[in-house]
Design an enzyme around this catalytic site. Structure first.
Site, PDB file in Angstrom:
ATOM      1  N   HIS A  79       0.815  -1.171  -0.150  1.00 39.23           N
ATOM      2  CA  HIS A  79       0.029   0.106   0.059  1.00 39.23           C
ATOM      3  C   HIS A  79       0.913   1.424   0.080  1.00 39.23           C
ATOM      4  O   HIS A  79       0.523   1.842  -0.768  1.00 39.23           O
ATOM      5  CB  HIS A  79      -0.830  -0.056   1.146  1.00 39.23           C
ATOM      6  CG  HIS A  79      -1.579   1.282   1.446  1.00 39.23           C
ATOM      7  ND1 HIS A  79      -2.998   1.268   1.498  1.00 39.23           N
ATOM      8  CD2 HIS A  79      -1.352   2.370   1.765  1.00 39.23           C
ATOM      9  CE1 HIS A  79      -3.498   2.476   1.902  1.00 39.23           C
ATOM     10  NE2 HIS A  79      -2.366   3.066   2.170  1.00 39.23           N
ATOM     11  N   GLU A  80       1.999   1.454   0.935  1.00 35.72           N
ATOM     12  CA  GLU A  80       2.430   2.652   1.134  1.00 35.72           C
ATOM     13  C   GLU A  80       3.505   2.646  -0.048  1.00 35.72           C
ATOM     14  O   GLU A  80       3.876   3.699  -0.747  1.00 35.72           O
ATOM     15  CB  GLU A  80       3.235   2.601   2.454  1.00 35.72           C
ATOM     16  CG  GLU A  80       2.530   2.393   3.658  1.00 35.72           C
ATOM     17  CD  GLU A  80       1.628   3.720   3.886  1.00 35.72           C
ATOM     18  OE1 GLU A  80       1.867   4.806   3.141  1.00 35.72           O
ATOM     19  OE2 GLU A  80       0.542   3.600   4.876  1.00 35.72           O
ATOM     20  N   GLU A 115      -6.457   6.622  -0.932  1.00 40.21           N
ATOM     21  CA  GLU A 115      -6.372   5.693   0.033  1.00 40.21           C
ATOM     22  C   GLU A 115      -6.917   4.255  -0.741  1.00 40.21           C
ATOM     23  O   GLU A 115      -6.321   3.165  -0.642  1.00 40.21           O
ATOM     24  CB  GLU A 115      -7.041   5.776   1.138  1.00 40.21           C
ATOM     25  CG  GLU A 115      -6.367   6.636   1.843  1.00 40.21           C
ATOM     26  CD  GLU A 115      -5.066   6.521   2.307  1.00 40.21           C
ATOM     27  OE1 GLU A 115      -4.755   5.077   2.528  1.00 40.21           O
ATOM     28  OE2 GLU A 115      -4.169   7.450   2.585  1.00 40.21           O
ATOM     29  N   HIS A 126       0.909   4.262  -2.833  1.00 39.45           N
ATOM     30  CA  HIS A 126       1.094   5.597  -2.917  1.00 39.45           C
ATOM     31  C   HIS A 126       2.309   6.027  -3.564  1.00 39.45           C
ATOM     32  O   HIS A 126       2.490   7.127  -4.115  1.00 39.45           O
ATOM     33  CB  HIS A 126       1.285   6.433  -1.583  1.00 39.45           C
ATOM     34  CG  HIS A 126       0.027   5.957  -0.614  1.00 39.45           C
ATOM     35  ND1 HIS A 126      -0.967   6.386  -1.043  1.00 39.45           N
ATOM     36  CD2 HIS A 126      -0.197   5.777   0.642  1.00 39.45           C
ATOM     37  CE1 HIS A 126      -2.100   6.322  -0.190  1.00 39.45           C
ATOM     38  NE2 HIS A 126      -1.537   5.705   0.850  1.00 39.45           N
TER      39      HIS A 126
END
Length: 745
Positions: A458-459, A516, A463
């Site tokens: 995810h990070e 997100e 992103h």
């Protein structure tokens, strides 16, 4: 087809239960491995973070600074055990006194009286008259009767009020916020954003205050956070902007000096930390942060963030400033936060291997190469044990800085907060809701490891991926207009970001949640890759279990997310949870029995529900559905297509009672069975001579209160005076606190 019947709204959503989970952050081992110099560096950064974190009270609700001050006075004079004797003598039951301690711990934890996760107000779960007796009969009241009575009169009503407009943070008639004065609407917020864009000013460190003059013309004050006030001491890049403007028929005045006394203390400790910096990157980073907080300059904070990105693999990691925009109803003002943490070497080695594979993994994402950044800027990715996290709440992982221009050209850092994950997301089997019995053991065993994988993907690749098509102030494009084709339309690119426009300013109210959702989807999509799972040490059947539990956790989270939806206003109050609901909807739409959500009756005779995920269809049905959705998300983001992005995202985020899921009705079931987020007790550091001591506290509401009582030993009363003075100076913007804009609900 199932019929849908709505149940009563559960008022428990506005209280914190007496049995709320409380955990202590364990960082003892990591702290003791620091050298004396590193400890001093960490100590002064922690002090800066805690002082700055108090600004969050002024960013939340008109009454929050008064409530904090009242609680601080009470517990500084009598600790929780001493106050308990007094409370029982005043006629409170043990349960009522515990409810008060939980409320106080909640205020400290969230830096205000609204939950940081969900933006819902919480009120004391005991009669107001009884709490009044405890407060007015306390030692604090005996020592300073007028001050304590005045504080109670200012915030007592609002502490308990659940008038509709005060139940949630929001703008205009939708809720309360102190990022904007009480009479500001979404239209005012949009106008202010256009004004800020026109002057190339960032909204991150601002608040907006509106007055109407005698002719009925709106006058706006854009106030920047800084130590300096409006008098131009030492010419800086900002001084020329501190003036009056006429813009689209309205008057704007740019001022500065918001939170000045608090930021002065932040700056003092950043100066002290500089003496113990490990290298020139850290020194220059701190110098720029000092400049930013002194002058009110986001440009200086960006320069500091550049040095921060270049400071690879530090032993003591930190970041501080006006960072996340989740709680601004418009989505562009940053809440103050500061964290200090130590590297966890074993987990960091796994993340480092993920970084090494990142360029290869990016090629697997379902959009054309032209939609990916020209060069993957290899970031730092570390697992950290948090020493201090000041602000309204503690996340599990962070990808920063949030400045798009830096992320696209300079890079970013990823951190996973290991000791937060260990306590905040641990799950007891008996408290697991909405899962089949046969899934519970598997879920309990693999949720932690699968979450490590999801946070990492995810990070770093969520992103960290994707390009924004932009045209700079000279008219130069960062993509080839002739050759780049939109894969959704088959045509050339029709829209992009103009000079001064950012992701947050353009997509405003949906920006945080949309991003997100994109990052969560990337995590689900790439966790299917065997290479990724091998990096984290999973092969064969274990790897398949990690995939299953990661997807199952997302589906369950999508159902739990309904707690954060407000039917009266048809809006979502929490970006991450809205994102998870959207993913649940996408996977339900994939059909073929991949995911089912079924209302049932629990063993206690009350409404319940079950989520099921068919693990045999994750790759054959789930993956293609996620692939299509992810590509659309990225293309709309890259091209800055706000209308298309809103239509797609708000379509999936809509909560209706359409069968078979009947989500509106299921929301009542979710509220009925919800578990409150844990409160986290953090340690303090204290300087004794030239030695830094670590002070730890028990995992209880009383322990959390003690940690705050001992947080500001030298200047607690001074800080309380500062907070009430700053709150009172602006109180007129929200009428008098006792009126609290009633009647506009």
């Amino acid at each position: 087809m199932l019929a849908c019947a709505a149940g009563p709204m559960a008022d428990t959503q506005y209280i914190l239960p007496n049995d709320i989970g409380v955990s202590s952050l364990d960082c003892r081992e990591a702290f003791h491995l620091l050298s004396p110099t590193e400890r001093l560096y960490a100590h002064h950064l922690s002090r800066a973070a805690w002082y700055g974190g108090l600004a969050v009270l002024l960013q939340t609700s008109p009454e929050a600074p008064y409530i904090y001050t009242l609680l601080s006075r009470l517990f500084r004079t009598q600790d929780p055990d001493q106050l308990r004797q007094h409370a029982l003598a005043e006629g409170l039951t043990e349960e009522e006194y515990q409810a008060f301690l939980v409320y106080a711990a909640g205020v400290y934890s969230n830096m205000g009286n609204y939950k940081s996760f969900g933006d819902t107000k919480f009120v004391p779960n005991l009669p107001k008259e009884k709490l009044e007796r405890v407060i007015l009969g306390s030692k604090a009241a005996q020592q300073h009767p007028k001050e304590v009575r005045d504080l109670w009169q200012t915030c007592g009503e609002l502490m308990f009020s659940l008038e509709p407009r005060l139940r949630h943070l929001g703008l205009g008639k939708e809720g309360i916020t102190t990022y904007f004065s009480g009479d500001c609407t979404m239209e005012d917020a949009k106008l202010a954003q256009d004004f800020l864009d026109s002057q190339n000013l960032s909204a991150y460190n601002t608040r907006l205050f509106k007055d109407v003059d005698q002719e009925g013309k709106a006058r706006y004050e854009v106030r920047l956070a800084s130590v300096l006030s409006t008098d131009p001491a030492l010419d800086s890049e900002l001084t020329s902007k501190l003036k009056s403007y006429e813009f689209q028929g309205s008057h704007f005045q740019v001022t500065r000096g918001d939170y000045a006394p608090l930021l002065q203390k932040v700056v003092d400790h950043l100066e002290k930390a500089k003496a113990y910096a490990a290298n020139s990157h850290q020194e220059q980073m701190l110098a720029q942060y000092i400049e930013s907080f002194t002058q009110g300059s986001i440009e200086a904070h960006k320069r500091g963030s550049r040095f921060w990105i270049q400071d690879k693999g530090p032993i003591v990691e930190s970041y501080i400033g006006f960072i996340e925009s989740y709680r601004d109803p418009f989505g562009s003002r940053g809440e103050f936060e500061g964290f200090v943490a130590m590297v966890n070497k074993a987990m960091s080695a796994k993340f480092e291997r993920l970084v090494e594979s990142a360029e290869q993994l990016l090629k697997e994402l379902p959009w054309p190469p032209a939609f990916e950044k020209d060069k993957f800027l290899t970031p730092d990715f570390t697992s950290l044990d948090v020493l201090t996290f000041a602000g309204s709440g503690i996340p599990a992982g962070i990808n920063i800085p949030n400045y798009d221009d830096l992320r696209q050209t300079e890079g970013f850092k990823n951190v996973s907060l290991g000791n937060v994950l260990a306590v905040a997301y641990a799950t007891q089997r008996e408290k697991l809701t909405f899962l089949e019995e046969e899934d519970k053991d598997l879920y309990t065993r693999w949720k932690g490891p699968s979450f490590d994988v999801q946070v990492g993907l995810h990070e770093l690749l969520g992103h960290g991926s994707g390009k924004l098509f932009a045209q700079d102030e000279k008219g130069v494009f960062n993509f080839d207009q002739e050759t780049v084709i939109n894969p959704e339309t088959g045509e050339q690119i029709q829209s992009w970001y103009r000079s001064g426009e950012t992701w947050d300013s353009k997509f405003s109210t949906i920006a945080s949640s949309y991003e997100e959702c994109r990052a969560e989807s990337v995590g689900l999509y790439l966790c299917l890759n065997p290479q990724v799972l091998e990096i984290f040490g999973f092969k064969g059947a274990d790897a398949e279990d990690v995939i299953y539990v990661n997807w199952l956790n997302m589906v369950r989270a999508g159902l739990l997310a309904l707690e954060f939806y407000t039917p009266e206003a048809s809006n979502w109050r929490q970006a991450h949870m809205q994102a998870r609901f959207v993913i649940l909807r996408v996977l339900l739409e994939a059909g073929e029995g991949l995911v089912t959500v079924t209302p049932t009756t629990g063993s206690d005779g009350r409404p319940d529900a079950r989520v099921r995920l068919d693990r045999s269809k994750i790759r054959s049905v789930g993956r293609p559905a996620l692939e299509r959705f992810l590509r659309r998300l990225q293309v709309l983001k890259s091209t800055g297509d706000v209308a298309g992005g809103r239509a797609l995202y708000e379509g999936y985020a809509a909560v209706t009672d359409a069968p078979p899921e009947c989500f509106l009705s299921l929301r009542d079931t979710v509220l009925l069975r919800k578990e409150s987020r844990k409160l986290i007790v953090q340690p303090n550091t204290r300087l004794e001579g030239s030695e830094v001591q670590l002070l730890e506290y028990e995992a209880s509401a009383a322990g959390l209160i003690r940690s705050f009582t001992e947080r500001f030993p030298e200047d607690g009363p001074e800080l309380e005076e500062v907070l009430t003075r700053l709150a009172t100076a602006d109180a007129r913007f929200w009428k008098s606190p006792s009126e609290a804009q009633s009647g506009q609900a």
